[in-house]
Design a protein around this motif. Structure first.
Motif, PDB file in Angstrom:
ATOM      1  N   SER A 117       0.841  -1.189   0.000  1.00 32.60           N
ATOM      2  CA  SER A 117       0.000   0.000   0.000  1.00 32.60           C
ATOM      3  C   SER A 117       0.877   1.240   0.000  1.00 32.60           C
ATOM      4  O   SER A 117       2.085   1.171   0.185  1.00 32.60           O
ATOM      5  CB  SER A 117      -0.930  -0.011   1.218  1.00 32.60           C
ATOM      6  OG  SER A 117      -0.168  -0.019   2.403  1.00 32.60           O
ATOM      7  N   GLY A 118       0.256   2.388  -0.214  1.00 31.05           N
ATOM      8  CA  GLY A 118       0.978   3.653  -0.195  1.00 31.05           C
ATOM      9  C   GLY A 118       1.186   4.225  -1.580  1.00 31.05           C
ATOM     10  O   GLY A 118       0.449   3.932  -2.517  1.00 31.05           O
ATOM     11  N   ASN A 119       2.201   5.057  -1.692  1.00 32.22           N
ATOM     12  CA  ASN A 119       2.501   5.741  -2.944  1.00 32.22           C
ATOM     13  C   ASN A 119       3.203   4.819  -3.934  1.00 32.22           C
ATOM     14  O   ASN A 119       4.040   4.016  -3.547  1.00 32.22           O
ATOM     15  CB  ASN A 119       3.410   6.946  -2.680  1.00 32.22           C
ATOM     16  CG  ASN A 119       2.774   7.955  -1.769  1.00 32.22           C
ATOM     17  OD1 ASN A 119       1.586   8.244  -1.880  1.00 32.22           O
ATOM     18  ND2 ASN A 119       3.543   8.499  -0.855  1.00 32.22           N
ATOM     19  N   TRP A 120       2.854   5.009  -5.197  1.00 29.93           N
ATOM     20  CA  TRP A 120       3.480   4.249  -6.279  1.00 29.93           C
ATOM     21  C   TRP A 120       3.936   5.192  -7.375  1.00 29.93           C
ATOM     22  O   TRP A 120       3.263   6.178  -7.682  1.00 29.93           O
ATOM     23  CB  TRP A 120       2.474   3.263  -6.887  1.00 29.93           C
ATOM     24  CG  TRP A 120       2.405   1.977  -6.149  1.00 29.93           C
ATOM     25  CD1 TRP A 120       1.539   1.657  -5.134  1.00 29.93           C
ATOM     26  CD2 TRP A 120       3.229   0.839  -6.346  1.00 29.93           C
ATOM     27  NE1 TRP A 120       1.784   0.388  -4.706  1.00 29.93           N
ATOM     28  CE2 TRP A 120       2.829  -0.140  -5.430  1.00 29.93           C
ATOM     29  CE3 TRP A 120       4.283   0.551  -7.210  1.00 29.93           C
ATOM     30  CZ2 TRP A 120       3.433  -1.380  -5.353  1.00 29.93           C
ATOM     31  CZ3 TRP A 120       4.886  -0.682  -7.137  1.00 29.93           C
ATOM     32  CH2 TRP A 120       4.456  -1.635  -6.217  1.00 29.93           C
ATOM     33  N   GLU A 121       5.074   4.870  -7.966  1.00 30.49           N
ATOM     34  CA  GLU A 121       5.586   5.553  -9.146  1.00 30.49           C
ATOM     35  C   GLU A 121       5.942   4.496 -10.189  1.00 30.49           C
ATOM     36  O   GLU A 121       6.630   3.530  -9.876  1.00 30.49           O
ATOM     37  CB  GLU A 121       6.840   6.365  -8.823  1.00 30.49           C
ATOM     38  CG  GLU A 121       6.593   7.523  -7.886  1.00 30.49           C
ATOM     39  CD  GLU A 121       7.824   8.397  -7.699  1.00 30.49           C
ATOM     40  OE1 GLU A 121       8.869   8.138  -8.337  1.00 30.49           O
ATOM     41  OE2 GLU A 121       7.733   9.340  -6.902  1.00 30.49           O
ATOM     42  N   VAL A 122       5.451   4.701 -11.397  1.00 31.77           N
ATOM     43  CA  VAL A 122       5.768   3.787 -12.501  1.00 31.77           C
ATOM     44  C   VAL A 122       6.256   4.624 -13.670  1.00 31.77           C
ATOM     45  O   VAL A 122       5.557   5.532 -14.124  1.00 31.77           O
ATOM     46  CB  VAL A 122       4.542   2.943 -12.907  1.00 31.77           C
ATOM     47  CG1 VAL A 122       4.877   2.046 -14.083  1.00 31.77           C
ATOM     48  CG2 VAL A 122       4.028   2.125 -11.726  1.00 31.77           C
ATOM     49  N   SER A 123       7.452   4.323 -14.136  1.00 28.00           N
ATOM     50  CA  SER A 123       8.067   5.058 -15.252  1.00 28.00           C
ATOM     51  C   SER A 123       8.176   4.147 -16.459  1.00 28.00           C
ATOM     52  O   SER A 123       9.055   3.284 -16.508  1.00 28.00           O
ATOM     53  CB  SER A 123       9.475   5.527 -14.870  1.00 28.00           C
ATOM     54  OG  SER A 123       9.444   6.308 -13.716  1.00 28.00           O
TER      55      SER A 123
END
Length: 84
Positions: free
Chosen positions: A42-48
């Motif tokens: 859970s929490g923040n996600w970043e996908v590049s």
């Protein structure tokens, strides 16, 4: 594949080196794997997505839009969203 290297958030998770072999594409294996990753933490996600790859961008846009109900942000080549 899942790590805590984030560029926009102060903490969270990101996905690195995500790839589906061509013969397995277009049968939702990649989507299922991505969703399993998102569900695990859970929490923040970043996908590049890979820079300059329209197929990678479209894959992640579709997967993340469906997962978040189109509430993600996209800035500087990074999808940002939270999973509570």
């Amino acid at each position: 594949m899942i790590n805590t290297y984030v560029q926009k958030c102060s903490f969270g998770h990101s996905i690195a080196e995500f790839m589906v072999l061509p013969k397995y594409r277009r049968n939702k294996i990649g989507k299922k794997a991505a969703n399993m990753c998102f569900e695990k933490y859970s929490g923040n996600w970043e996908v590049s997505p890979v820079y300059g790859s329209e197929p990678a961008y479209l894959f992640w846009k579709h997967v993340i839009d469906e997962y978040t109900g189109k509430t993600s942000q996209y800035e500087d080549g990074i999808f940002l969203f939270s999973k509570l």
